[in-house]
Design a protein around this motif. Structure first.
Motif, short mmCIF file in Angstrom:
data_model
loop_
_atom_site.label_atom_id
_atom_site.label_comp_id
_atom_site.label_asym_id
_atom_site.label_seq_id
_atom_site.Cartn_x
_atom_site.Cartn_y
_atom_site.Cartn_z
N THR A 18 33.26 37.25 44.84
CA THR A 18 33.75 38.10 44.31
C THR A 18 35.06 38.04 43.72
OG1 THR A 18 34.29 40.36 45.93
CG2 THR A 18 32.42 40.55 45.12
N VAL A 19 35.89 39.01 42.45
CA VAL A 19 37.03 38.53 42.20
C VAL A 19 37.78 39.18 43.66
CG1 VAL A 19 38.71 38.92 41.20
CG2 VAL A 19 37.22 38.40 39.74
N LYS A 20 37.89 40.21 44.21
CA LYS A 20 38.54 40.70 45.30
C LYS A 20 38.33 40.21 45.66
CE LYS A 20 39.85 45.01 47.22
NZ LYS A 20 39.58 46.50 46.73
N VAL A 22 38.05 36.88 46.35
CA VAL A 22 39.15 35.62 46.27
C VAL A 22 40.74 36.48 46.79
CG1 VAL A 22 39.94 34.38 43.78
CG2 VAL A 22 37.23 34.63 44.23
#
Lengths: 243, 243
Positions: A18-20, A22
Motif C-alpha cells: 500500500t501507499v502507506k 511504502v
C-alpha cells in the motif's frame, strides 16, 4: 516523537504494497523483520538500514523494535501479508504493554496471503471463508482439526495458512480427509506458492488429491465450498447472482 | 490490447491503496463502480472518467465493464476492500464467460475490510478467523446462522461483513445470541464504521451488548475468541507466545 509502524507489506512484490506501507518504510530510520522478509524488501528499498532476526525469534524482534523506537528511531517492523492476520501486530502490542513502553504504535494493514492467492486463482473467496493456520507451534492440533471439521460442516470456503513444514508433513492431508466427510472429493482446491511475488506457482486440483499435492511453507491452500467450480483455469465460488 | 482490471482499492483512503491499484486506476480510460465507491475515488483521481451504477446493479456493471473493454478501452472496475472477498471478481469472470468475451481480465487484490478494521482496533485477528456476511440477499438466513453457530463452537474470531441494513435490523443481535451459547457475554467485540477512511469511528464493547450497539451497513463487527482481551483501548487476540 519517534514512532513504531507495524507494516504488513503484502505478498512481497512492490506493486502489492500500500501507499502507506511504502511511506512508512521509506520514512523509517530502521527496518526490522524476519530474515526472509527483509531480503524481499531490499530489492525495492536498497538504501535503507535493516536488522533481521530468525524465524522463531518473534518476541526478541518485537522487543528490539520497541527499544529502538524508545531510543528515538522511527522503526518499521515488517512482515509479509497483513501484519494483523497471523502477523506481528499482536505480539508487539503485548511486548510494549509488558515493558510499559511509552511508544506510539501504528498498525499498517496490508494485502493478506488469502487475498493474494485468490486473485491468482480467480475468485474463490466470494462467499463466507474461514482462515485456519495449520501450524501447531502455538495451537493444539486437535483444536486446529476441530476447526477444520466445523467449517467443513457449515460449507465455508477454507483457506489454509502455513499448510506444511518439515515437522508437519501430513496436516493438509488430515484436513482434507476431514473436509471430505462433508464435501465431495471433486471439490476444487487451489494451491498458490509464493503468491504475488517472484517465483509464483499455481495449481488447481481436487480435494481428493490434496494429500499428494506439492505444498510447502510458502504455499496457501484454498478449498472451495460445495458450489465452487473451475472454468477455463479459473476457480470461482459463485455468490448466487442470476446472470 | 485493452485490458479489464478488477481493482479492490482497500478501505477508501488513498494511502491504503496498493501501488498496483493506483497504477491501474491512473492508467484506465474508464473507471466503473458503484456510485458511493466512485465518489471515494474522485477525491484522489479527480481527472479521470467515471461511470457509476446503483448498488443492486452488479451484473449490469460487470457487463458494461466487459463491453467497454471489448470496445478497446482500458477499464478499471473498482470496489472497496479486496475485489476478491465479497467483491466483483467472481461476477465479472462469470459475465465474461457467459458472453464469451475475448478480454484479458486481471484481479488486483486490496486490503479487505477485516484487515482495515483490525488495524484500528489493535490485533484481534491473530488467530483463526471466520469471515461471514450477514446479507441474506443471496444466502438463506438459516445457512448464515448455521455458519455463525459452527464457528462459535470452534472458537474462531468472527468477522461480520454487511452486519446491518434497513431490512436486516436484528441479524447482528441474532448472531450474538448464537455465539453466546458458546462464549461469555463479556467477550470483546470491536465495531469499526468507515474503517480506514474519512469519518472512521470505533467502539469496543461486549458480546452481551452487541444487540444495542450502533451498527450500520458501513460497519465491520469483529467478535473475539475465548482468549481475546482489551487492554488500554486495544483489542488483542493472543497467539500463545510466552512473553
Amino acid at each position: 516523537m519517534a514512532k513504531l509502524y507495524v507494516v504488513g507489506f503484502g505478498p512481497g512484490g512492490y506493486e502489492h504494497m500500500t501507499v502507506k506501507a511504502v511511506r512508512a518504510i521509506e520514512g523509517a530510520d530502521l527496518i526490522i523483520g524476519y530474515t526472509a522478509y527483509v531480503e524481499m524488501l531490499k530489492a525495492a528499498f536498497p538504501d535503507k538500514i535493516y536488522l533481521s532476526t530468525p524465524m522463531t525469534k518473534e518476541i526478541d524482534r518485537c522487543r528490539l523494535a520497541v527499544e529502538k523506537t524508545m531510543a528515538g528511531l522511527n522503526v518499521a517492523l515488517v512482515s509479509s501479508g497483513d501484519s494483523g492476520i497471523y502477523g506481528m501486530a499482536g505480539i508487539v502490542l503485548q511486548v510494549a504493554d509488558q515493558i510499559q513502553a511509552p511508544v506510539e504504535i501504528e498498525i499498517v494493514p496490508g494485502v493478506t496471503a488469502a487475498s493474494a492467492a485468490a486473485a491468482v486463482l480467480g475468485a474463490p473467496l466470494m462467499h463466507d471463508t474461514a482462515l485456519i493456520s495449520l501450524s501447531d507451534l502455538m495451537t493444539p492440533l486437535d483444536l486446529i482439526m476441530k476447526r477444520v471439521s466445523c467449517v467443513a460442516q457449515a460449507d465455508f470456503v477454507i483457506c489454509l495458512y502455513n499448510p506444511k513444514s518439515k515437522k508437519r508433513k501430513d496436516y493438509a492431508a488430515q484436513a482434507a480427509a476431514l473436509v471430505m466427510e462433508h464435501r465431495s472429493a471433486q471439490t476444487p482446491v487451489g494451491i498458490v506458492r509464493h503468491a504475488g511475488r517472484d517465483g509464483q506457482q499455481t495449481v488447481i486440483t481436487e480435494l481428493g488429491k490434496l494429500a499428494e499435492a506439492d505444498i510447502d511453507m510458502f504455499s496457501i491452500v484454498i478449498i472451495g465450498n460445495s458450489r465452487t467450480y473451475v472454468k477455463d483455469g479459473k476457480m470461482i465460488t459463485p455468490r448466487g447472482y442470476q446472470l
